[in-house]
Design a protein around this motif. Structure first.
Motif, PDB file in Angstrom:
ATOM      1  N   VAL A 132      12.089  41.201  70.351  1.00 47.26           N
ATOM      2  CA  VAL A 132      12.771  41.794  69.192  1.00 47.26           C
ATOM      3  C   VAL A 132      14.285  41.707  69.378  1.00 47.26           C
ATOM      4  O   VAL A 132      15.023  41.258  68.489  1.00 47.26           O
ATOM      5  N   ASN A 133      14.772  42.148  70.526  1.00 47.66           N
ATOM      6  CA  ASN A 133      16.211  42.076  70.789  1.00 47.66           C
ATOM      7  C   ASN A 133      16.705  40.633  70.776  1.00 47.66           C
ATOM      8  O   ASN A 133      17.816  40.335  70.292  1.00 47.66           O
ATOM      9  N   TYR A 134      15.876  39.739  71.282  1.00 52.06           N
ATOM     10  CA  TYR A 134      16.244  38.323  71.344  1.00 52.06           C
ATOM     11  C   TYR A 134      16.420  37.733  69.943  1.00 52.06           C
ATOM     12  O   TYR A 134      17.427  37.069  69.659  1.00 52.06           O
ATOM     13  N   VAL A 135      15.458  37.980  69.047  1.00 50.70           N
ATOM     14  CA  VAL A 135      15.575  37.381  67.705  1.00 50.70           C
ATOM     15  C   VAL A 135      16.736  38.010  66.929  1.00 50.70           C
ATOM     16  O   VAL A 135      17.357  37.339  66.103  1.00 50.70           O
ATOM     17  N   TYR A 136      17.044  39.272  67.190  1.00 49.56           N
ATOM     18  CA  TYR A 136      18.240  39.856  66.581  1.00 49.56           C
ATOM     19  C   TYR A 136      19.489  39.103  67.043  1.00 49.56           C
ATOM     20  O   TYR A 136      20.399  38.835  66.247  1.00 49.56           O
ATOM     21  N   ASN A 137      19.543  38.760  68.326  1.00 51.55           N
ATOM     22  CA  ASN A 137      20.686  38.008  68.841  1.00 51.55           C
ATOM     23  C   ASN A 137      20.787  36.634  68.193  1.00 51.55           C
ATOM     24  O   ASN A 137      21.887  36.183  67.839  1.00 51.55           O
ATOM     25  N   ILE A 138      19.650  35.969  68.022  1.00 45.11           N
ATOM     26  CA  ILE A 138      19.667  34.651  67.388  1.00 45.11           C
ATOM     27  C   ILE A 138      20.076  34.775  65.921  1.00 45.11           C
ATOM     28  O   ILE A 138      20.844  33.946  65.401  1.00 45.11           O
ATOM     29  N   ALA A 139      19.593  35.800  65.237  1.00 49.53           N
ATOM     30  CA  ALA A 139      19.983  36.026  63.841  1.00 49.53           C
ATOM     31  C   ALA A 139      21.488  36.255  63.736  1.00 49.53           C
ATOM     32  O   ALA A 139      22.145  35.738  62.820  1.00 49.53           O
ATOM     33  N   SER A 140      22.052  37.032  64.655  1.00 50.37           N
ATOM     34  CA  SER A 140      23.504  37.265  64.645  1.00 50.37           C
ATOM     35  C   SER A 140      24.258  35.958  64.863  1.00 50.37           C
ATOM     36  O   SER A 140      25.287  35.695  64.215  1.00 50.37           O
ATOM     37  N   TYR A 141      23.750  35.123  65.760  1.00 51.23           N
ATOM     38  CA  TYR A 141      24.395  33.835  65.993  1.00 51.23           C
ATOM     39  C   TYR A 141      24.386  32.982  64.719  1.00 51.23           C
ATOM     40  O   TYR A 141      25.398  32.375  64.348  1.00 51.23           O
ATOM     41  N   ILE A 142      23.240  32.944  64.032  1.00 56.29           N
ATOM     42  CA  ILE A 142      23.126  32.156  62.798  1.00 56.29           C
ATOM     43  C   ILE A 142      24.119  32.665  61.754  1.00 56.29           C
ATOM     44  O   ILE A 142      24.758  31.880  61.048  1.00 56.29           O
ATOM     45  N   CYS A 143      24.269  33.991  61.659  1.00 52.75           N
ATOM     46  CA  CYS A 143      25.184  34.582  60.679  1.00 52.75           C
ATOM     47  C   CYS A 143      26.644  34.263  60.983  1.00 52.75           C
ATOM     48  O   CYS A 143      27.449  34.060  60.069  1.00 52.75           O
ATOM     49  N   GLN A 144      26.977  34.235  62.245  1.00 55.33           N
ATOM     50  CA  GLN A 144      28.388  34.194  62.631  1.00 55.33           C
ATOM     51  C   GLN A 144      28.899  32.816  63.023  1.00 55.33           C
ATOM     52  O   GLN A 144      30.102  32.566  62.982  1.00 55.33           O
ATOM     53  N   SER A 145      28.000  31.900  63.398  1.00 55.64           N
ATOM     54  CA  SER A 145      28.445  30.628  63.957  1.00 55.64           C
ATOM     55  C   SER A 145      28.618  29.565  62.881  1.00 55.64           C
ATOM     56  O   SER A 145      27.875  29.512  61.906  1.00 55.64           O
ATOM     57  N   ASP A 146      29.600  28.711  63.083  1.00 57.94           N
ATOM     58  CA  ASP A 146      29.780  27.550  62.218  1.00 57.94           C
ATOM     59  C   ASP A 146      28.897  26.383  62.669  1.00 57.94           C
ATOM     60  O   ASP A 146      28.783  25.374  61.972  1.00 57.94           O
ATOM     61  N   GLN A 147      28.281  26.523  63.828  1.00 54.48           N
ATOM     62  CA  GLN A 147      27.428  25.465  64.381  1.00 54.48           C
ATOM     63  C   GLN A 147      25.983  25.687  63.914  1.00 54.48           C
ATOM     64  O   GLN A 147      25.341  26.653  64.304  1.00 54.48           O
ATOM     65  N   GLU A 148      25.490  24.810  63.073  1.00 54.91           N
ATOM     66  CA  GLU A 148      24.112  24.933  62.582  1.00 54.91           C
ATOM     67  C   GLU A 148      23.131  24.484  63.663  1.00 54.91           C
ATOM     68  O   GLU A 148      23.326  23.460  64.321  1.00 54.91           O
ATOM     69  N   ILE A 149      22.077  25.269  63.866  1.00 49.98           N
ATOM     70  CA  ILE A 149      20.996  24.863  64.755  1.00 49.98           C
ATOM     71  C   ILE A 149      20.133  23.855  64.006  1.00 49.98           C
ATOM     72  O   ILE A 149      19.675  24.116  62.894  1.00 49.98           O
ATOM     73  N   LYS A 150      19.892  22.693  64.616  1.00 50.72           N
ATOM     74  CA  LYS A 150      19.152  21.620  63.949  1.00 50.72           C
ATOM     75  C   LYS A 150      17.742  21.511  64.533  1.00 50.72           C
ATOM     76  O   LYS A 150      17.465  21.998  65.630  1.00 50.72           O
ATOM     77  N   ASN A 151      16.860  20.860  63.766  1.00 45.78           N
ATOM     78  CA  ASN A 151      15.509  20.588  64.253  1.00 45.78           C
ATOM     79  C   ASN A 151      15.563  19.868  65.596  1.00 45.78           C
ATOM     80  O   ASN A 151      16.273  18.864  65.748  1.00 45.78           O
ATOM     81  N   GLY A 152      14.817  20.389  66.561  1.00 45.36           N
ATOM     82  CA  GLY A 152      14.768  19.765  67.871  1.00 45.36           C
ATOM     83  C   GLY A 152      15.818  20.248  68.844  1.00 45.36           C
ATOM     84  O   GLY A 152      15.751  19.927  70.035  1.00 45.36           O
ATOM     85  N   ASP A 153      16.808  21.008  68.356  1.00 42.44           N
ATOM     86  CA  ASP A 153      17.801  21.582  69.263  1.00 42.44           C
ATOM     87  C   ASP A 153      17.140  22.572  70.211  1.00 42.44           C
ATOM     88  O   ASP A 153      16.093  23.157  69.898  1.00 42.44           O
ATOM     89  N   THR A 154      17.776  22.795  71.342  1.00 43.98           N
ATOM     90  CA  THR A 154      17.326  23.841  72.254  1.00 43.98           C
ATOM     91  C   THR A 154      18.370  24.951  72.308  1.00 43.98           C
ATOM     92  O   THR A 154      19.570  24.701  72.124  1.00 43.98           O
ATOM     93  N   ILE A 155      17.887  26.170  72.555  1.00 48.12           N
ATOM     94  CA  ILE A 155      18.781  27.314  72.707  1.00 48.12           C
ATOM     95  C   ILE A 155      18.375  28.080  73.958  1.00 48.12           C
ATOM     96  O   ILE A 155      17.268  27.919  74.477  1.00 48.12           O
ATOM     97  N   ASP A 156      19.281  28.922  74.429  1.00 50.42           N
ATOM     98  CA  ASP A 156      18.999  29.714  75.624  1.00 50.42           C
ATOM     99  C   ASP A 156      17.793  30.614  75.383  1.00 50.42           C
ATOM    100  O   ASP A 156      17.674  31.253  74.328  1.00 50.42           O
ATOM    101  N   GLY A 157      16.901  30.668  76.390  1.00 45.56           N
ATOM    102  CA  GLY A 157      15.694  31.479  76.294  1.00 45.56           C
ATOM    103  C   GLY A 157      15.831  32.796  77.027  1.00 45.56           C
ATOM    104  O   GLY A 157      16.919  33.213  77.445  1.00 45.56           O
ATOM    105  N   LEU A 158      14.703  33.474  77.186  1.00 48.03           N
ATOM    106  CA  LEU A 158      14.661  34.797  77.806  1.00 48.03           C
ATOM    107  C   LEU A 158      14.192  34.709  79.248  1.00 48.03           C
ATOM    108  O   LEU A 158      13.238  34.005  79.570  1.00 48.03           O
TER     109      LEU A 158
END
Length: 291
Positions: free
Chosen positions: A225-251
């Motif tokens: 739950v805390n993790y997806v909130y962090n990812i949602a905040s990143y999507i809201c605030q970042s100019d860098q779009e996450i693309k299909n196939g990209d990787t992001i930091d995990g838990l």
């Protein structure tokens, strides 16, 4: 909840759409006194700069906020914020399914059982970039909650989020995180007859952004739950779009670890309403079948 491969049958025919009018319902235990237009105007100008009064009737007060200009084919207009009339609150206004996902308020049914009235705060004509629109909405929410000290909580239906008013008044949330904290809900589901679980966000689609989901096993759901909130905040605030196939930091336990990389892709949500989501595949903890 149904298995992932059967998810299409569980979803509605229509995709959830971006909200032209973003609704934020102020909740009260007793019938409130609605503030007059001058009081609202002064408070809004202190927060957002110059505004113009569009309507000041007993049923609806609206302002054009000149800092936030909406661009239309016919010309530019200031985005509007509105405050509606006092209305009765009905217990069925928040469904049992929505109540089951409320976590910010203890004893939610007892809490909601005391609510008797509601007032709509919203935007209109807000053809803005996401960051501008969410900033305007959250500024307006802070204005009206502070002006009405008898407001107990705020219900935002597009995210299924119930927020205690004191959380907003006490400014306990960083400015950049307000929209995700107040308007986006991280929901948790256990999948029947399995060890699989799902956490998703709801509320991002209302401002034209993808929600986030993670289908997993063997992880602590509170950490997810805390993790997806962090990812949602990143999507809201970042100019860098996450693309299909990209990787992001995990838990790694309850911490985000850059040495762990989880793959992302866009797909339809597993749980209604049907909407685009960023699906995060949590490596060895992934559940379900991914093509």
């Amino acid at each position: 909840m149904k298995n992932k491969k059967n998810k299409k049958a569980a979803l509605s025919e229509q995709y959830e759409q971006q909200s032209n009018v973003y609704q934020m319902w102020l909740l009260f235990e007793n019938k409130p006194q609605r503030p007059d237009a001058d009081v609202l105007k002064n408070a809004l100008e202190n927060k957002c700069g110059k505004v113009e009064v569009i309507s000041s009737s007993l049923e609806l007060t609206s302002f054009g906020v000149k800092r936030y200009m909406s661009h239309f084919r016919e010309g530019n207009l200031p985005a509007q914020v509105i405050l509606g009339n006092v209305m009765p609150f009905r217990q069925e206004d928040i469904s049992p399914a929505e109540r089951a996902q409320i976590r910010e308020v203890e004893n939610r049914d007892d809490f909601l059982g005391k609510i008797s009235h509601k007032i709509l705060a919203a935007d209109m004509m807000a053809a803005l970039e996401v960051s501008q629109r969410t900033r305007l909405l959250m500024d307006w929410l802070e204005v009206v909650v502070n002006i009405m000290p008898d407001c107990t909580a705020v219900w935002i239906p597009s995210g299924g989020k119930l927020v205690p008013a004191e959380l907003i008044r006490n400014r306990m949330v960083d400015k950049e995180d307000r929209f995700v904290c107040y308007g986006v809900n991280a929901r948790f589901y256990s999948i029947q007859e399995s060890e699989e679980m799902l956490v998703d966000t709801h509320g991002m689609c209302a401002v034209g952004l993808p929600d986030v989901q993670c289908h997993f096993h063997s992880l602590d759901p509170n950490n997810v739950v805390n993790y997806v909130y962090n990812i949602a905040s990143y999507i809201c605030q970042s100019d860098q779009e996450i693309k299909n196939g990209d990787t992001i930091d995990g838990l790694n336990g309850d911490m985000i670890d850059e040495s762990i990389q989880w793959k992302c892709r866009y797909e339809d949500a597993m749980v209604a309403p049907m909407r685009p989501v960023l699906d995060i595949c949590p490596g060895e903890y992934a559940a379900g079948t991914r093509e």
